[in-house]
Design an enzyme around this catalytic site. Structure first.
Site, mmCIF file in Angstrom:
data_model
loop_
_atom_site.group_PDB
_atom_site.id
_atom_site.type_symbol
_atom_site.label_atom_id
_atom_site.label_comp_id
_atom_site.label_asym_id
_atom_site.label_seq_id
_atom_site.Cartn_x
_atom_site.Cartn_y
_atom_site.Cartn_z
ATOM 1 N N THR A 95 0.811 -1.221 0.000
ATOM 2 C CA THR A 95 0.000 0.000 0.000
ATOM 3 C C THR A 95 0.843 1.268 0.000
ATOM 4 O O THR A 95 2.055 1.241 0.251
ATOM 5 C CB THR A 95 -0.924 0.049 1.239
ATOM 6 O OG1 THR A 95 -0.102 0.194 2.405
ATOM 7 C CG2 THR A 95 -1.763 -1.197 1.361
ATOM 8 N N CYS A 96 0.168 2.393 -0.249
ATOM 9 C CA CYS A 96 0.829 3.686 -0.352
ATOM 10 C C CYS A 96 0.975 4.336 1.010
ATOM 11 O O CYS A 96 0.628 5.499 1.188
ATOM 12 C CB CYS A 96 0.026 4.608 -1.247
ATOM 13 S SG CYS A 96 -0.140 3.955 -2.883
ATOM 14 N N ASP A 97 1.433 3.593 1.999
ATOM 15 C CA ASP A 97 1.639 4.189 3.318
ATOM 16 C C ASP A 97 3.024 3.819 3.809
ATOM 17 O O ASP A 97 3.420 2.652 3.736
ATOM 18 C CB ASP A 97 0.560 3.694 4.294
ATOM 19 C CG ASP A 97 0.520 4.536 5.557
ATOM 20 O OD1 ASP A 97 1.570 4.632 6.241
ATOM 21 O OD2 ASP A 97 -0.537 5.096 5.867
ATOM 22 N N ASN B 252 -6.555 1.777 -0.025
ATOM 23 C CA ASN B 252 -6.069 1.707 -1.415
ATOM 24 C C ASN B 252 -6.992 0.861 -2.294
ATOM 25 O O ASN B 252 -6.594 0.384 -3.356
ATOM 26 C CB ASN B 252 -4.661 1.117 -1.501
ATOM 27 C CG ASN B 252 -3.550 2.134 -1.268
ATOM 28 O OD1 ASN B 252 -2.392 1.795 -1.304
ATOM 29 N ND2 ASN B 252 -3.892 3.385 -1.031
#
Ligand code: PLP
Length: 377
Positions: free
Chosen positions: A324-326, A367
């Site tokens: 994910t984009c974290d 996401n």
């Protein structure tokens, strides 16, 4: 990986990531615990993995259930457990949820404060209540539970005296030695303190009957831990040492130990990369912290990992991350994991003993990723 999980994965080739649970192993874990602690009633801490097939099987086998919310209570009832085999074990409950549980027939409730007792007295008159004790945060538990719940021994004593005066049944004490407790020596201290409180309350006319020893028995991860048998015999010894022949009703709430080793998460490599020429190798998987592996927070739980390229050539140190984009979605950076140098997108990466605290901790759609799918075989 159990043979049943292996067969399922080979035959079905499910999309990844997914969690596969071997129901036979959950059954065996339950039976083994019941055998090693014949004096204890087992309340499965369903938050560890409430898959309906697991719940239904355990309900049929006679297990009771430790629940944390009105939703879990409804799930336990739906699985076939009568209300008499359900405890509302969260010490923080809405009064309306206590009333709803009481209306459904639940009569066993946890508390650790005056405020909670006041709610229970109104919404669950006459119910059996037990007080959760707070101990020092355990250094040998990889997922300690010592800070947020429980009250001091002195406070527990006063609260149990007033519970009786408020029309409740002051029934007993509970504690939790910390989840993934690696040291079987922790039982002696906890049981000893509880026994002292039984005595001082008896002197004040309050006869406690229940000792709820919580959970804590470990799963099989990288860090060595005492076996379930060692835990059970240390607990039994502690009970006899501190209670002698006045043994109370004993209740145990295993979560992790019934389901962790019975499950495996299969994931797939999405990307292998370097951020600079001589920097470490990053392996990005299709499962991460938001896909159910939240117990890797601070690298607390170190899963055993297998890949489809194991045994084929050299291995080297990697950083393992989720998709994910974290920024926080990195699983292991400090812990030394060595994976095959030939690992490529599409290869599978398995997290062993991942049957506890994974599917329930998964995000709903961060996401846009769907929650971890569970298969029970
Ligand atoms: C989570 C929890 C358990 C289960 O603990 P494990 O370490 O998974 O066995 C038992 N009792 C209570 C009150 C809990 O909150």
């Amino acid at each position: 990986m159990t043979p049943r999980i292996e067969t399922f994965l080979a035959d079905q080739r499910p999309a990844t990531p997914c969690l596969v649970m071997d129901l036979d192993m959950v059954r065996d874990n339950y039976l083994a615990l019941a055998r090693s602690l014949p004096q204890a009633r087992i309340f499965y801490a369903m938050k560890a993995n409430p898959a309906p097939q697991i719940m239904g099987m355990l309900a049929e086998m006679g297990s009771s259930f430790d629940t944390a919310s009105i939703y879990e209570i409804r799930e336990a009832l739906a699985a076939g457990a009568p209300a008499s085999r359900i405890s509302f074990g969260n010490t923080v409950k809405k009064q309306s949820d206590i009333a709803a549980a009481y209306a459904l027939g639940v009569r066993l409730f946890a508390f650790d404060s005056q405020g909670e007792l006041e709610k229970l007295a109104v919404a669950a008159p006459g119910a059996k209540v037990y007080c959760r004790l707070r101990f020092e945060k355990s250094k040998t538990a990889d997922w300690p539970l010592g800070g947020k719940f429980g009250c001091s021994l002195a406070m527990a004593e006063e609260l149990l005296v007033s519970a009786g005066q408020m029309g409740l049944d002051p029934y007993g004490l509970s504690f939790h030695v910390g989840s993934q407790q690696r040291d079987a020596g922790e039982w002696d201290v906890a049981v000893g303190k509880a026994a002292m409180l039984f005595t001082s309350l008896r002197e004040r006319g309050v006869n406690l009957r229940l000792l709820n020893v919580g959970g804590g028995l470990p799963g099989h991860y990288l860090t060595e831990a005492a076996s379930h048998e060692e835990h059970a015999s240390a607990l039994t010894a502690a009970l006899h040492k501190h209670f002698g022949n006045r043994l109370p009703e004993v209740l145990i709430e295993p979560g992790r130990s019934l389901v962790a080793d019975a499950g495996m998460i299969r994931s797939e490599v999405v990307l292998v990369s370097h951020k600079m020429e001589d920097g470490p190798r990053w392996v990005y998987l299709d499962v991460g912290k938001f896909g159910g592996l939240i117990e890797t927070m601070d690298e607390a739980i170190k899963y055993r990992i297998r890949t489809s390229k194991d045994g084929q050539g050299d291995t080297s140190r990697v950083i393992i991350a989720g998709p994910t984009c974290d920024e926080v979605d990195v699983l292991y950076q400090e812990t030394a994991y060595n994976l095959p140098d030939d690992l490529k997108p599409g290869d599978t990466v398995d997290f062993l003993s991942a049957g506890a605290y994974t599917s329930t901790y998964c995000s709903v759609a961060f996401n846009g990723l769907p929650p971890l799918k569970t298969y029970c075989v």
